[in-house]
Motif scaffolding. Structure first.
Motif, PDB file in Angstrom:
ATOM      1  N   ALA A 102      46.060  48.613  51.988  1.00  0.00           N
ATOM      2  CA  ALA A 102      46.912  48.002  53.371  1.00  0.00           C
ATOM      3  C   ALA A 102      48.259  48.924  53.124  1.00  0.00           C
ATOM      4  O   ALA A 102      48.316  50.299  52.727  1.00  0.00           O
ATOM      5  CB  ALA A 102      47.459  47.021  52.307  1.00  0.00           C
ATOM      6  N   GLN A 103      48.999  48.081  54.144  1.00  0.00           N
ATOM      7  CA  GLN A 103      50.389  49.087  55.253  1.00  0.00           C
ATOM      8  C   GLN A 103      51.125  48.610  55.197  1.00  0.00           C
ATOM      9  O   GLN A 103      51.653  47.220  54.971  1.00  0.00           O
ATOM     10  CB  GLN A 103      49.331  49.286  56.329  1.00  0.00           C
ATOM     11  N   ALA A 111      55.206  38.014  50.333  1.00  0.00           N
ATOM     12  CA  ALA A 111      54.160  38.466  48.557  1.00  0.00           C
ATOM     13  C   ALA A 111      52.381  37.737  48.930  1.00  0.00           C
ATOM     14  O   ALA A 111      52.041  38.294  48.697  1.00  0.00           O
ATOM     15  CB  ALA A 111      55.286  36.642  47.732  1.00  0.00           C
ATOM     16  N   ALA A 112      52.301  36.765  49.920  1.00  0.00           N
ATOM     17  CA  ALA A 112      50.677  36.743  50.319  1.00  0.00           C
ATOM     18  C   ALA A 112      49.964  37.651  50.785  1.00  0.00           C
ATOM     19  O   ALA A 112      49.332  37.404  50.293  1.00  0.00           O
ATOM     20  CB  ALA A 112      51.270  34.915  50.818  1.00  0.00           C
ATOM     21  N   GLU A 113      50.538  38.100  51.009  1.00  0.00           N
ATOM     22  CA  GLU A 113      49.782  39.782  51.888  1.00  0.00           C
ATOM     23  C   GLU A 113      49.549  41.130  50.466  1.00  0.00           C
ATOM     24  O   GLU A 113      49.090  41.943  51.131  1.00  0.00           O
ATOM     25  CB  GLU A 113      50.398  40.072  52.918  1.00  0.00           C
ATOM     26  N   VAL A 114      50.251  40.437  49.918  1.00  0.00           N
ATOM     27  CA  VAL A 114      50.994  41.519  48.707  1.00  0.00           C
ATOM     28  C   VAL A 114      50.027  41.609  47.395  1.00  0.00           C
ATOM     29  O   VAL A 114      49.260  41.837  46.435  1.00  0.00           O
ATOM     30  CB  VAL A 114      51.884  42.037  48.164  1.00  0.00           C
ATOM     31  N   VAL A 115      50.256  40.167  46.795  1.00  0.00           N
ATOM     32  CA  VAL A 115      49.603  39.894  45.336  1.00  0.00           C
ATOM     33  C   VAL A 115      47.954  39.552  45.271  1.00  0.00           C
ATOM     34  O   VAL A 115      47.842  39.033  46.383  1.00  0.00           O
ATOM     35  CB  VAL A 115      50.444  38.633  45.260  1.00  0.00           C
ATOM     36  N   GLY A 116      47.940  39.667  44.509  1.00  0.00           N
ATOM     37  CA  GLY A 116      46.870  39.843  44.475  1.00  0.00           C
ATOM     38  C   GLY A 116      45.726  41.631  45.342  1.00  0.00           C
ATOM     39  O   GLY A 116      44.353  41.560  45.415  1.00  0.00           O
ATOM     40  N   LEU A 117      46.059  42.184  45.805  1.00  0.00           N
ATOM     41  CA  LEU A 117      45.972  43.261  46.421  1.00  0.00           C
ATOM     42  C   LEU A 117      45.475  44.572  44.743  1.00  0.00           C
ATOM     43  O   LEU A 117      45.784  44.549  44.565  1.00  0.00           O
ATOM     44  CB  LEU A 117      46.082  44.330  47.367  1.00  0.00           C
ATOM     45  N   LYS A 118      43.497  45.368  45.750  1.00  0.00           N
ATOM     46  CA  LYS A 118      43.543  45.559  44.589  1.00  0.00           C
ATOM     47  C   LYS A 118      43.969  46.913  44.955  1.00  0.00           C
ATOM     48  O   LYS A 118      43.899  47.868  46.311  1.00  0.00           O
ATOM     49  CB  LYS A 118      41.973  45.703  45.028  1.00  0.00           C
ATOM     50  N   TYR A 119      43.742  47.860  43.120  1.00  0.00           N
ATOM     51  CA  TYR A 119      43.985  48.727  44.050  1.00  0.00           C
ATOM     52  C   TYR A 119      43.380  49.899  43.672  1.00  0.00           C
ATOM     53  O   TYR A 119      41.961  49.787  43.048  1.00  0.00           O
ATOM     54  CB  TYR A 119      44.545  49.673  42.470  1.00  0.00           C
ATOM     55  N   THR A 120      43.928  51.678  44.586  1.00  0.00           N
ATOM     56  CA  THR A 120      42.620  51.927  44.567  1.00  0.00           C
ATOM     57  C   THR A 120      43.190  53.650  44.635  1.00  0.00           C
ATOM     58  O   THR A 120      43.943  54.153  45.419  1.00  0.00           O
ATOM     59  CB  THR A 120      42.040  51.631  46.560  1.00  0.00           C
ATOM     60  N   GLY A 121      42.837  53.611  43.686  1.00  0.00           N
ATOM     61  CA  GLY A 121      43.902  55.310  43.097  1.00  0.00           C
ATOM     62  C   GLY A 121      42.125  56.780  42.810  1.00  0.00           C
ATOM     63  O   GLY A 121      43.021  57.369  42.694  1.00  0.00           O
ATOM     64  N   ASP A 126      38.869  53.903  39.976  1.00  0.00           N
ATOM     65  CA  ASP A 126      38.502  52.795  40.460  1.00  0.00           C
ATOM     66  C   ASP A 126      37.650  52.537  39.643  1.00  0.00           C
ATOM     67  O   ASP A 126      37.065  51.105  39.236  1.00  0.00           O
ATOM     68  CB  ASP A 126      38.427  53.013  42.209  1.00  0.00           C
ATOM     69  N   LEU A 127      36.183  53.353  38.794  1.00  0.00           N
ATOM     70  CA  LEU A 127      35.163  52.992  38.033  1.00  0.00           C
ATOM     71  C   LEU A 127      35.490  52.296  37.005  1.00  0.00           C
ATOM     72  O   LEU A 127      34.407  51.341  36.553  1.00  0.00           O
ATOM     73  CB  LEU A 127      34.753  54.021  37.838  1.00  0.00           C
ATOM     74  N   PHE A 128      36.623  52.348  36.786  1.00  0.00           N
ATOM     75  CA  PHE A 128      36.993  52.054  35.175  1.00  0.00           C
ATOM     76  C   PHE A 128      38.421  50.459  34.809  1.00  0.00           C
ATOM     77  O   PHE A 128      38.578  50.549  34.226  1.00  0.00           O
ATOM     78  CB  PHE A 128      38.287  53.623  34.246  1.00  0.00           C
ATOM     79  N   HIS A 129      38.286  50.331  36.327  1.00  0.00           N
ATOM     80  CA  HIS A 129      39.195  49.049  35.960  1.00  0.00           C
ATOM     81  C   HIS A 129      38.866  48.278  37.596  1.00  0.00           C
ATOM     82  O   HIS A 129      38.813  48.671  38.341  1.00  0.00           O
ATOM     83  CB  HIS A 129      40.660  49.813  36.623  1.00  0.00           C
ATOM     84  N   GLU A 130      39.930  46.738  37.364  1.00  0.00           N
ATOM     85  CA  GLU A 130      39.550  45.891  39.065  1.00  0.00           C
ATOM     86  C   GLU A 130      40.931  45.628  38.708  1.00  0.00           C
ATOM     87  O   GLU A 130      41.128  44.621  38.979  1.00  0.00           O
ATOM     88  CB  GLU A 130      38.432  45.008  38.359  1.00  0.00           C
TER      89      GLU A 130
END
Length: 287
Positions: A102-103, A111-121, A126-130
């Motif tokens: 996201a940007q 909050a609805a635009e942010v909470v639940g966004l997937k982390y992309t490190g 990203d193979l090790f978490h969701e």
């Protein structure tokens, strides 16, 4: 025969290098001070390929749970931002681009635009978490299941000065909802005016100034504004500076510290708390 000797030499060299690396990773000064709180820095720290390997995004639920439930932290430091519609969200960086697809900045988003966004490190991590971005309340709900509430250092992140008081009221109301004792809470910011907004809402709040790289000026600000503590990068301060702050009646928290050598150095400066990226190592060293 020659090829076999070459491969044996290479194997021996690799094993020797690994042995030296392992020894260097575990080498540290003797820990001579034990009276220090061990807090997970943004949970279990930040993404790291080794020493220790950490694929968990900072401030994510898995990162917090690992620090508290697996590694035995006394508490955690978390970064709290507030959405445009007043929801308190755990996230470290200024912009969402750094750790999600996201940007924008959280202050300007619902909050609805942010909470639940997937982390992309990055693909490897990203193979090790969701993991996804969570609210402060989600963390408090988890902590409410513990026999005893952990210590909580809150790094206050608000980029709109006109909302300082609203942010303070909203955060303190949320903490009161979960009956969080003031003696286990510390509010941290490099912005004195932001900290004073918390005092306006709760006169007994423990306020700690982040040095933001200028330890001496932070000491002056702490004294002039009757703040309770000072927070600094453990890499940038000396034992003498820590002692001077304590002589001034201030609590001292040092953050950083992933290697055992850095953590030992931080502990031996005798702060009140350390916010570390390697809780397991710190806990073992204090046993």
């Amino acid at each position: 025969m020659l090829k076999r000797k070459i491969w044996l030499f290479i194997l021996a060299f690799v094993l020797l290098a690994l042995g030296i690396t392992f020894w260097l990773m575990r080498r540290h000064d003797e820990v001579k001070y034990k009276e220090v709180l061990v807090l997970g820095h943004a949970g279990s720290g930040f993404l790291s390929p080794l020493n220790p390997f950490n694929p968990l995004p900072s401030n994510s639920m898995a990162s917090l749970v690992k620090a508290m439930e697996e590694n035995g932290a006394d508490g955690v430091e978390v970064d709290v931002q507030m959405s445009q519609d007043g929801v308190l969200i755990l996230y470290h960086d200024v912009s969402l681009e750094s750790m999600t697809k996201a940007q924008g900045i959280i202050d300007n988003l619902q909050a609805a635009e942010v909470v639940g966004l997937k982390y992309t490190g990055g693909f490897f991590y990203d193979l090790f978490h969701e993991e996804e971005i969570i609210t402060l309340e989600a963390m408090l709900q988890r902590f409410a299941t513990y026999p005893e509430l952990p210590y909580l250092h809150i790094d206050l992140r608000n980029h709109v000065a006109s909302r300082h008081l609203y942010y303070a009221q909203t955060l303190l109301d949320m903490l009161r909802k979960y009956n969080y004792p003031l003696e286990k809470l510390v509010f941290i910011s490099p912005n004195v005016q932001f900290l004073l907004a918390f005092r306006e809402v709760e006169p007994a709040a423990q306020l700690m100034i982040d040095t933001a790289g200028d330890y001496e000026q932070a000491l002056v600000e702490a004294k002039n504004n009757a703040l309770q503590g000072i927070c600094a990068n453990g890499r940038d301060v000396s034992a003498a500076q820590v002692q001077r702050a304590k002589e001034q009646g201030l609590q001292v928290a040092l953050f950083g510290g992933k290697s055992r050598s850095r953590i030992a150095r931080m502990i031996n400066m005798q702060p009140d708390a350390i916010q570390v990226d390697n809780v397991a190592a710190a806990r073992q060293m204090l046993e």
